[in-house]
Design a protein around this motif. Structure first.
Motif, PDB file in Angstrom:
ATOM      1  N   VAL A 171       0.818  -1.222   0.000  1.00  0.00           N
ATOM      2  CA  VAL A 171       0.000   0.000   0.000  1.00  0.00           C
ATOM      3  C   VAL A 171       0.852   1.272   0.000  1.00  0.00           C
ATOM      4  O   VAL A 171       0.331   2.366   0.179  1.00  0.00           O
ATOM      5  CB  VAL A 171      -0.980   0.020   1.198  1.00  0.00           C
ATOM      6  N   ASN A 172       2.160   1.118  -0.224  1.00  0.00           N
ATOM      7  CA  ASN A 172       3.047   2.276  -0.335  1.00  0.00           C
ATOM      8  C   ASN A 172       3.068   2.733  -1.795  1.00  0.00           C
ATOM      9  O   ASN A 172       3.573   2.013  -2.658  1.00  0.00           O
ATOM     10  CB  ASN A 172       4.452   1.906   0.132  1.00  0.00           C
ATOM     11  N   PRO A 173       2.556   3.929  -2.109  1.00  0.00           N
ATOM     12  CA  PRO A 173       2.472   4.348  -3.510  1.00  0.00           C
ATOM     13  C   PRO A 173       3.827   4.539  -4.188  1.00  0.00           C
ATOM     14  O   PRO A 173       3.909   4.513  -5.415  1.00  0.00           O
ATOM     15  CB  PRO A 173       1.704   5.679  -3.440  1.00  0.00           C
ATOM     16  N   ARG A 209      -2.263   1.957   9.606  1.00  0.00           N
ATOM     17  CA  ARG A 209      -1.946   1.555   8.228  1.00  0.00           C
ATOM     18  C   ARG A 209      -1.938   0.032   8.055  1.00  0.00           C
ATOM     19  O   ARG A 209      -2.496  -0.486   7.078  1.00  0.00           O
ATOM     20  CB  ARG A 209      -0.610   2.162   7.795  1.00  0.00           C
ATOM     21  N   SER A 244     -14.266  14.419  -4.150  1.00  0.00           N
ATOM     22  CA  SER A 244     -14.127  13.305  -3.218  1.00  0.00           C
ATOM     23  C   SER A 244     -15.510  12.926  -2.716  1.00  0.00           C
ATOM     24  O   SER A 244     -16.442  13.744  -2.755  1.00  0.00           O
ATOM     25  CB  SER A 244     -13.208  13.661  -2.043  1.00  0.00           C
ATOM     26  N   ILE A 296      -8.465   0.655  -4.823  1.00  0.00           N
ATOM     27  CA  ILE A 296      -7.474   1.282  -3.937  1.00  0.00           C
ATOM     28  C   ILE A 296      -6.117   0.605  -4.114  1.00  0.00           C
ATOM     29  O   ILE A 296      -5.088   1.265  -4.294  1.00  0.00           O
ATOM     30  CB  ILE A 296      -7.931   1.204  -2.469  1.00  0.00           C
ATOM     31  N   GLY A 355      -4.279   1.451  -7.377  1.00  0.00           N
ATOM     32  CA  GLY A 355      -3.895   2.829  -7.635  1.00  0.00           C
ATOM     33  C   GLY A 355      -4.845   3.657  -8.464  1.00  0.00           C
ATOM     34  O   GLY A 355      -4.434   4.658  -9.054  1.00  0.00           O
ATOM     35  N   GLU A 392      -7.665   6.719  -3.895  1.00  0.00           N
ATOM     36  CA  GLU A 392      -6.885   6.711  -2.669  1.00  0.00           C
ATOM     37  C   GLU A 392      -7.750   7.080  -1.471  1.00  0.00           C
ATOM     38  O   GLU A 392      -8.742   7.803  -1.596  1.00  0.00           O
ATOM     39  CB  GLU A 392      -5.703   7.674  -2.773  1.00  0.00           C
ATOM     40  N   ASP A 401      -7.131   7.729   3.066  1.00  0.00           N
ATOM     41  CA  ASP A 401      -6.148   7.904   4.124  1.00  0.00           C
ATOM     42  C   ASP A 401      -6.108   6.624   4.959  1.00  0.00           C
ATOM     43  O   ASP A 401      -7.082   6.278   5.624  1.00  0.00           O
ATOM     44  CB  ASP A 401      -6.520   9.100   5.004  1.00  0.00           C
ATOM     45  N   ARG A 446      -9.933  10.360  -6.335  1.00  0.00           N
ATOM     46  CA  ARG A 446      -9.349   9.759  -7.525  1.00  0.00           C
ATOM     47  C   ARG A 446      -7.863  10.109  -7.595  1.00  0.00           C
ATOM     48  O   ARG A 446      -7.457  11.228  -7.271  1.00  0.00           O
ATOM     49  CB  ARG A 446     -10.066  10.243  -8.787  1.00  0.00           C
ATOM     50  N   ILE A 447      -7.045   9.173  -8.046  1.00  0.00           N
ATOM     51  CA  ILE A 447      -5.624   9.429  -8.268  1.00  0.00           C
ATOM     52  C   ILE A 447      -5.440   9.836  -9.718  1.00  0.00           C
ATOM     53  O   ILE A 447      -5.844   9.129 -10.648  1.00  0.00           O
ATOM     54  CB  ILE A 447      -4.781   8.191  -7.956  1.00  0.00           C
TER      55      ILE A 447
END
Length: 205
Positions: free
Chosen positions: A50-52, A125, A157, A180, A183, A186, A188, A202-203
């Protein structure tokens, strides 16, 4: 270090790893065999997924010769900028000094880190990552994806509860978790456990 010697050392490290299955089973960025030394190592894999900034990661990395002592890190991580990081989970007992491992990693233009436990277990997280990765193998149909992304384009959002209404072709929670993880959208993951009020964005691609 010769190729044959590297291969032999990697086989030894893999044979010494646990054959237990650690949960969750699914991953989205892992390349190759999924072989975890412990549940703590598995938890690190959840965080990597989950680390972009992480493009891909591998279990049981290529061996590092740290002053004559062979070290196989828990993970070899590739970021979006092309850098390589050798990473060990917090419960790892090192057979060589961390500084020697880092020096060898630097020699091949990479970095090395032994993670602190707080980096994995503090905050929400990991809990959220575990929840999402239950749906790692799910693919969201095009129609559902387009409906949700269009709604987010219109509103900027939306609460997660509102987003679930866009899913007509698949199970809503599985669908949004997949988007999610891959990608498209997104949330939090650090502020609180995922809830109906969680804001979804949205990313940009």
């Amino acid at each position: 270090m010769g190729i044959a010697k590297q291969a032999a050392m990697l086989r030894t490290a893999r044979n010494s790893a646990s054959i237990r299955t650690y949960h969750p089973a699914g991953t989205v960025k892992c390349e190759g065999v999924r072989l975890f030394r412990s549940q703590v190592a598995r938890d690190v894999g959840c965080i990597l997924d989950v680390n972009p900034s992480v493009k891909a990661w591998r279990c049981m990395s290529s061996p590092l010769d740290a002053g004559g002592i062979v070290h196989v890190a828990d993970f070899q991580v590739f970021d979006e900028e092309g850098s390589i990081l050798y990473l060990d989970a917090p419960d790892r007992s090192l057979s060589a000094e961390a500084a020697a491992i880092a020096s060898e990693a630097a020699r091949i233009n990479a970095r090395y880190r032994l993670l602190d436990r707080a980096e994995i277990y503090d905050g929400f997280r990991l809990r959220n990552a575990r929840d999402l990765l239950r749906y790692a193998s799910h693919d969201t149909p095009l129609g559902d994806r387009l409906r949700l992304l269009t709604a987010l384009d219109e509103h900027g959002s939306l609460p997660l509860s509102d987003c679930l209404r866009a899913f007509l072709e698949t199970k809503p929670v599985a669908g949004i978790a997949s988007l999610i993880l891959h990608g498209f959208i997104e949330v939090d993951l650090d502020e609180a456990p995922l809830s109906p009020e969680t804001a979804v964005r949205r990313i940009a691609r």
